[in-house]
Design a protein around this motif. Structure first.
Motif, mmCIF file in Angstrom:
data_model
loop_
_atom_site.group_PDB
_atom_site.id
_atom_site.type_symbol
_atom_site.label_atom_id
_atom_site.label_comp_id
_atom_site.label_asym_id
_atom_site.label_seq_id
_atom_site.Cartn_x
_atom_site.Cartn_y
_atom_site.Cartn_z
ATOM 1 N N SER A 54 6.395 -4.801 -7.452
ATOM 2 C CA SER A 54 7.260 -3.619 -7.396
ATOM 3 C C SER A 54 6.898 -2.582 -6.348
ATOM 4 C CB SER A 54 7.253 -2.906 -8.756
ATOM 5 O OG SER A 54 7.550 -3.788 -9.798
ATOM 6 N N CYS A 55 5.716 -2.643 -5.776
ATOM 7 C CA CYS A 55 5.267 -1.494 -4.983
ATOM 8 C C CYS A 55 4.803 -1.782 -3.558
ATOM 9 C CB CYS A 55 4.114 -0.789 -5.691
ATOM 10 S SG CYS A 55 4.318 -0.583 -7.469
ATOM 11 N N ILE A 56 4.128 -2.916 -3.336
ATOM 12 C CA ILE A 56 3.415 -3.015 -2.059
ATOM 13 C C ILE A 56 4.313 -3.283 -0.855
ATOM 14 C CG2 ILE A 56 1.260 -3.705 -3.200
ATOM 15 C CD1 ILE A 56 1.682 -6.479 -1.903
ATOM 16 N N GLU A 57 5.546 -3.621 -1.112
ATOM 17 C CA GLU A 57 6.467 -3.772 0.007
ATOM 18 C C GLU A 57 6.468 -2.462 0.815
ATOM 19 O OE1 GLU A 57 10.420 -4.711 -1.326
ATOM 20 O OE2 GLU A 57 11.258 -4.019 0.586
ATOM 21 N N CYS A 58 6.473 -1.341 0.126
ATOM 22 C CA CYS A 58 6.485 -0.030 0.787
ATOM 23 C C CYS A 58 5.096 0.608 0.870
ATOM 24 C CB CYS A 58 7.403 0.938 0.053
ATOM 25 S SG CYS A 58 9.084 0.347 -0.111
ATOM 26 N N HIS A 59 4.173 0.098 0.096
ATOM 27 C CA HIS A 59 2.823 0.680 0.086
ATOM 28 C C HIS A 59 1.801 -0.379 0.427
ATOM 29 C CE1 HIS A 59 4.113 4.550 -1.576
ATOM 30 N NE2 HIS A 59 4.863 3.883 -2.438
ATOM 31 N N GLY A 60 1.879 -0.912 1.622
ATOM 32 C CA GLY A 60 0.861 -1.872 2.028
ATOM 33 C C GLY A 60 1.343 -2.944 2.988
ATOM 34 N N GLU A 65 3.998 4.077 2.935
ATOM 35 C CA GLU A 65 4.635 5.360 2.642
ATOM 36 C C GLU A 65 3.635 6.348 2.079
ATOM 37 O OE1 GLU A 65 7.489 5.992 3.690
ATOM 38 O OE2 GLU A 65 8.658 4.151 3.742
ATOM 39 N N SER A 66 3.712 7.598 2.551
ATOM 40 C CA SER A 66 2.790 8.662 2.118
ATOM 41 C C SER A 66 1.332 8.264 2.319
ATOM 42 C CB SER A 66 3.014 9.040 0.654
ATOM 43 O OG SER A 66 4.213 9.735 0.517
ATOM 44 N N ASP A 67 1.103 7.331 3.262
ATOM 45 C CA ASP A 67 -0.253 6.913 3.563
ATOM 46 C C ASP A 67 -0.924 6.253 2.363
ATOM 47 O OD1 ASP A 67 -1.819 6.693 5.725
ATOM 48 O OD2 ASP A 67 -2.797 8.659 5.555
ATOM 49 N N GLY A 80 -3.210 8.605 -1.331
ATOM 50 C CA GLY A 80 -2.420 8.890 -0.133
ATOM 51 C C GLY A 80 -2.416 10.368 0.200
ATOM 52 N N GLU A 81 -1.297 10.823 0.774
ATOM 53 C CA GLU A 81 -1.197 12.222 1.225
ATOM 54 C C GLU A 81 -1.497 13.231 0.122
ATOM 55 O OE1 GLU A 81 2.704 12.564 2.901
ATOM 56 O OE2 GLU A 81 2.166 11.252 4.582
ATOM 57 N N SER A 82 -1.133 12.899 -1.107
ATOM 58 C CA SER A 82 -1.331 13.865 -2.204
ATOM 59 C C SER A 82 -2.658 13.679 -2.928
ATOM 60 C CB SER A 82 -0.198 13.752 -3.215
ATOM 61 O OG SER A 82 1.039 13.693 -2.570
ATOM 62 N N GLY A 83 -3.522 12.815 -2.402
ATOM 63 C CA GLY A 83 -4.816 12.597 -3.046
ATOM 64 C C GLY A 83 -4.824 11.322 -3.866
ATOM 65 N N GLU A 98 2.637 9.168 -13.141
ATOM 66 C CA GLU A 98 3.629 10.247 -13.217
ATOM 67 C C GLU A 98 4.900 9.853 -12.458
ATOM 68 O OE1 GLU A 98 1.889 14.092 -12.200
ATOM 69 O OE2 GLU A 98 3.864 14.686 -11.481
ATOM 70 N N MET A 99 4.687 9.314 -11.248
ATOM 71 C CA MET A 99 5.815 8.886 -10.403
ATOM 72 C C MET A 99 6.633 7.790 -11.094
ATOM 73 S SD MET A 99 5.882 10.246 -7.313
ATOM 74 C CE MET A 99 5.077 10.566 -5.786
ATOM 75 N N ILE A 100 5.932 6.891 -11.782
ATOM 76 C CA ILE A 100 6.614 5.794 -12.470
ATOM 77 C C ILE A 100 7.347 6.324 -13.703
ATOM 78 C CG2 ILE A 100 6.269 3.660 -13.779
ATOM 79 C CD1 ILE A 100 3.953 3.006 -11.859
ATOM 80 N N GLU A 103 10.525 7.969 -13.062
ATOM 81 C CA GLU A 103 11.451 7.038 -12.409
ATOM 82 C C GLU A 103 11.656 7.391 -10.944
ATOM 83 O OE1 GLU A 103 14.919 6.497 -14.836
ATOM 84 O OE2 GLU A 103 13.743 5.754 -16.531
ATOM 85 N N HIS A 104 10.621 7.991 -10.355
ATOM 86 C CA HIS A 104 10.661 8.325 -8.935
ATOM 87 C C HIS A 104 10.219 7.106 -8.122
ATOM 88 C CE1 HIS A 104 10.834 11.142 -5.657
ATOM 89 N NE2 HIS A 104 9.627 10.804 -5.273
ATOM 90 N N MET A 105 9.371 6.263 -8.753
ATOM 91 C CA MET A 105 8.897 5.034 -8.107
ATOM 92 C C MET A 105 9.143 3.847 -9.020
ATOM 93 S SD MET A 105 7.679 5.448 -5.114
ATOM 94 C CE MET A 105 8.109 6.985 -4.316
ATOM 95 N N PRO A 106 9.535 2.708 -8.522
ATOM 96 C CA PRO A 106 9.988 2.501 -7.137
ATOM 97 C C PRO A 106 11.350 3.165 -6.903
ATOM 98 C CG PRO A 106 10.270 0.494 -8.432
ATOM 99 C CD PRO A 106 9.596 1.485 -9.317
#
Ligand code: HEC
Length: 130
Positions: A54-60, A65-67, A80-83, A98-100, A103-106
């Protein structure tokens, strides 16, 4: 004649060993029920698959994204950028969760199932072991 003599000896041996056998099984049974020895959640075994799906396509892989790289436990903790994306032992302080939850991620594609979210929560609460 021989068989007759051997018999009492045999049954005596069995009788005297049976209780010992029983004790052995009992100890084994107790050890297996010990909660300390229960199956532990680990990144490689339980979490990496969720990230990969669910995630590494955009995060790796295609982007970071967001480093934030979610391919390894070390990268997730350094964040990442927010620690840090997770704080081992503190699911309530873990941005990733929190992001999950929000429902902010993915941001696109399927959201995580309740079971997967619960698994992530438990894994972080138990110290985010490798
Ligand atoms: C389609 C691409 C995409 C997918 C898939 C995706 N993300 Fe993201 N992620 C982003 C973008 C873009 C941002 C930065 C903007 C934002 O916060 O919305 C981001 C930001 C984040 C942040 C904040 C990082 C920081 O330090 O600011 C976290 C944590 C995060 N994502 C976790 C996840 C998790 C966990 C998954 C999988 C369940 C996931 N992302 C899947 C695109 C994606």
């Amino acid at each position: 004649m021989l068989a007759k003599r051997a018999r009492p000896f045999f049954s005596h041996a069995v009788q005297s060993r049976l209780p010992l056998c029983g004790l052995g099984f009992l100890l084994l049974g107790c050890a297996q029920k010990d909660p300390e020895r229960g199956p532990k959640l680990g990144f490689a075994k339980d979490i990496k698959g969720i990230m990969t799906h669910s995630c590494i396509e955009c995060h790796g892989i295609e982007a970071e994204e967001s480093d934030l790289d979610l391919r390894t436990l070390e990268a997730i903790i350094s964040g990442g950028e927010s620690g840090p994306a997770i704080v081992p032992g503190h699911p309530e302080e873990s941005l990733l969760l929190e992001m999950i939850h929000d429902e902010h991620m993915p941001p696109e594609g399927e959201l995580l199932t309740k079971d997967k979210i619960e698994l992530l929560h438990k894994w972080i609460a138990a110290g985010a072991k490798p």
